[in-house]
Design a protein around this motif. Structure first.
Motif, PDB file in Angstrom:
ATOM      1  N   ALA A  83       0.883  -1.165   0.000  1.00  0.00           N
ATOM      2  CA  ALA A  83       0.000   0.000   0.000  1.00  0.00           C
ATOM      3  C   ALA A  83       0.923   1.216   0.000  1.00  0.00           C
ATOM      4  CB  ALA A  83      -0.908  -0.010   1.227  1.00  0.00           C
ATOM      5  N   THR A  84       1.022   1.883  -1.131  1.00  0.00           N
ATOM      6  CA  THR A  84       1.992   2.961  -1.266  1.00  0.00           C
ATOM      7  C   THR A  84       1.355   4.238  -1.776  1.00  0.00           C
ATOM      8  OG1 THR A  84       4.070   3.613  -2.330  1.00  0.00           O
ATOM      9  CG2 THR A  84       2.643   2.153  -3.581  1.00  0.00           C
ATOM     10  N   SER A  85       1.970   5.342  -1.434  1.00  0.00           N
ATOM     11  CA  SER A  85       1.546   6.635  -1.969  1.00  0.00           C
ATOM     12  C   SER A  85       2.334   6.990  -3.227  1.00  0.00           C
ATOM     13  CB  SER A  85       1.719   7.735  -0.906  1.00  0.00           C
ATOM     14  OG  SER A  85       0.780   7.553   0.123  1.00  0.00           O
ATOM     15  N   SER A  86       3.102   6.060  -3.707  1.00  0.00           N
ATOM     16  CA  SER A  86       3.849   6.262  -4.945  1.00  0.00           C
ATOM     17  C   SER A  86       3.016   5.795  -6.137  1.00  0.00           C
ATOM     18  CB  SER A  86       5.160   5.489  -4.920  1.00  0.00           C
ATOM     19  OG  SER A  86       6.022   6.018  -3.938  1.00  0.00           O
ATOM     20  N   GLN A  87       3.435   6.192  -7.312  1.00  0.00           N
ATOM     21  CA  GLN A  87       2.740   5.799  -8.529  1.00  0.00           C
ATOM     22  C   GLN A  87       3.124   4.389  -8.953  1.00  0.00           C
ATOM     23  OE1 GLN A  87       3.698   8.766 -11.472  1.00  0.00           O
ATOM     24  NE2 GLN A  87       2.972  10.445 -10.185  1.00  0.00           N
ATOM     25  N   ARG A  88       2.196   3.702  -9.594  1.00  0.00           N
ATOM     26  CA  ARG A  88       2.439   2.336 -10.070  1.00  0.00           C
ATOM     27  C   ARG A  88       3.654   2.301 -11.004  1.00  0.00           C
ATOM     28  NH1 ARG A  88      -0.316  -2.036  -9.507  1.00  0.00           N
ATOM     29  NH2 ARG A  88      -2.101  -0.877  -8.717  1.00  0.00           N
ATOM     30  N   ALA A  89       3.800   3.324 -11.844  1.00  0.00           N
ATOM     31  CA  ALA A  89       4.923   3.374 -12.796  1.00  0.00           C
ATOM     32  C   ALA A  89       6.266   3.440 -12.087  1.00  0.00           C
ATOM     33  CB  ALA A  89       4.759   4.573 -13.731  1.00  0.00           C
ATOM     34  N   TRP A  90       6.280   3.831 -10.823  1.00  0.00           N
ATOM     35  CA  TRP A  90       7.521   3.879 -10.067  1.00  0.00           C
ATOM     36  C   TRP A  90       7.758   2.568  -9.327  1.00  0.00           C
ATOM     37  CZ3 TRP A  90       6.816   9.180  -7.134  1.00  0.00           C
ATOM     38  CH2 TRP A  90       6.717  10.215  -8.072  1.00  0.00           C
ATOM     39  N   ILE A  91       6.690   1.996  -8.799  1.00  0.00           N
ATOM     40  CA  ILE A  91       6.804   0.826  -7.923  1.00  0.00           C
ATOM     41  C   ILE A  91       7.076  -0.463  -8.697  1.00  0.00           C
ATOM     42  CG2 ILE A  91       5.479  -0.652  -6.342  1.00  0.00           C
ATOM     43  CD1 ILE A  91       6.553   1.978  -5.139  1.00  0.00           C
ATOM     44  N   GLU A  92       6.317  -0.724  -9.740  1.00  0.00           N
ATOM     45  CA  GLU A  92       6.441  -2.001 -10.431  1.00  0.00           C
ATOM     46  C   GLU A  92       7.840  -2.250 -11.007  1.00  0.00           C
ATOM     47  OE1 GLU A  92       2.977  -2.320 -12.950  1.00  0.00           O
ATOM     48  OE2 GLU A  92       1.805  -3.092 -11.267  1.00  0.00           O
ATOM     49  N   PRO A  93       8.478  -1.252 -11.644  1.00  0.00           N
ATOM     50  CA  PRO A  93       9.852  -1.500 -12.114  1.00  0.00           C
ATOM     51  C   PRO A  93      10.831  -1.769 -10.965  1.00  0.00           C
ATOM     52  CG  PRO A  93       8.922   0.396 -13.241  1.00  0.00           C
ATOM     53  CD  PRO A  93       7.976   0.039 -12.132  1.00  0.00           C
ATOM     54  N   SER A  94      10.604  -1.119  -9.840  1.00  0.00           N
ATOM     55  CA  SER A  94      11.464  -1.331  -8.678  1.00  0.00           C
ATOM     56  C   SER A  94      11.324  -2.761  -8.162  1.00  0.00           C
ATOM     57  CB  SER A  94      11.107  -0.337  -7.574  1.00  0.00           C
ATOM     58  OG  SER A  94      11.842  -0.619  -6.406  1.00  0.00           O
TER      59      SER A  94
END
Length: 161
Positions: A56-67
């Motif tokens: 559960a993150t306040s970051s964008q999906r485009a940032w999280i999934e590649p990480s």
């Protein structure tokens, strides 16, 4: 963001150029940041025990999934809730409540691990037990840790006793 940056550095780039640079830089930063020590061991332990896990993150999906992909940990998570999925970000309960719903989990029988004040407030607002991963404790966490190696199944279960 840009206003702060422009006041300090008096940039010669436009707001549009700045926004593009941020969209490029942040995903790269997420991908290159190392996992905290002990995180992979904890993920493996919980997965082996069949514990449903989500982000559960306040970051964008485009940032999280590649990480997650770059660290080869995507397969440990059964759901990922990002800023793109919710109306009210942290400190509101929405990210954690949606993650619990997608996991089929009762929030009152769930644990949120956080590293910030807003995150901790979000976990508590969702009615979950909270673990704060930080150098110094804040107010309101159920457990404060400085290293992920401090977490094991008996410690996690003790939060509900």
């Amino acid at each position: 963001g840009y206003a702060y940056f422009s006041d300090i550095y008096n940039p010669v780039i436009s707001l549009k150029e700045y926004a593009q640079a941020v969209r490029t830089f942040i995903p790269e930063l997420y991908k290159s940041a190392p996992l905290s020590k002990g995180v992979l061991d904890l993920l493996k332990l919980l997965k082996a025990e069949g514990v449903p896990m989500g982000i559960a993150t306040s970051s964008q999906r485009a940032w999280i999934e590649p990480s997650l992909a770059s660290h080869k940990v995507s397969n440990y998570f059964d759901t990922i809730v990002t800023l793109d999925d919710i109306e009210h970000p942290k400190p509101a309960a929405d990210p954690y409540l949606l993650a619990a719903k997608q996991l089929g989990a009762d929030p009152t029988k769930s644990i949120g691990i956080e590293d910030s004040k807003h995150g901790l407030q979000s976990v508590k607002a969702a009615g979950m037990k909270s673990i704060l991963y930080a150098k110094e404790p804040l107010t309101g966490q159920d457990l404060h840790i400085q290293h992920f190696h401090e977490l094991d199944l008996p410690t996690l279960r003790s939060l509900f006793e």
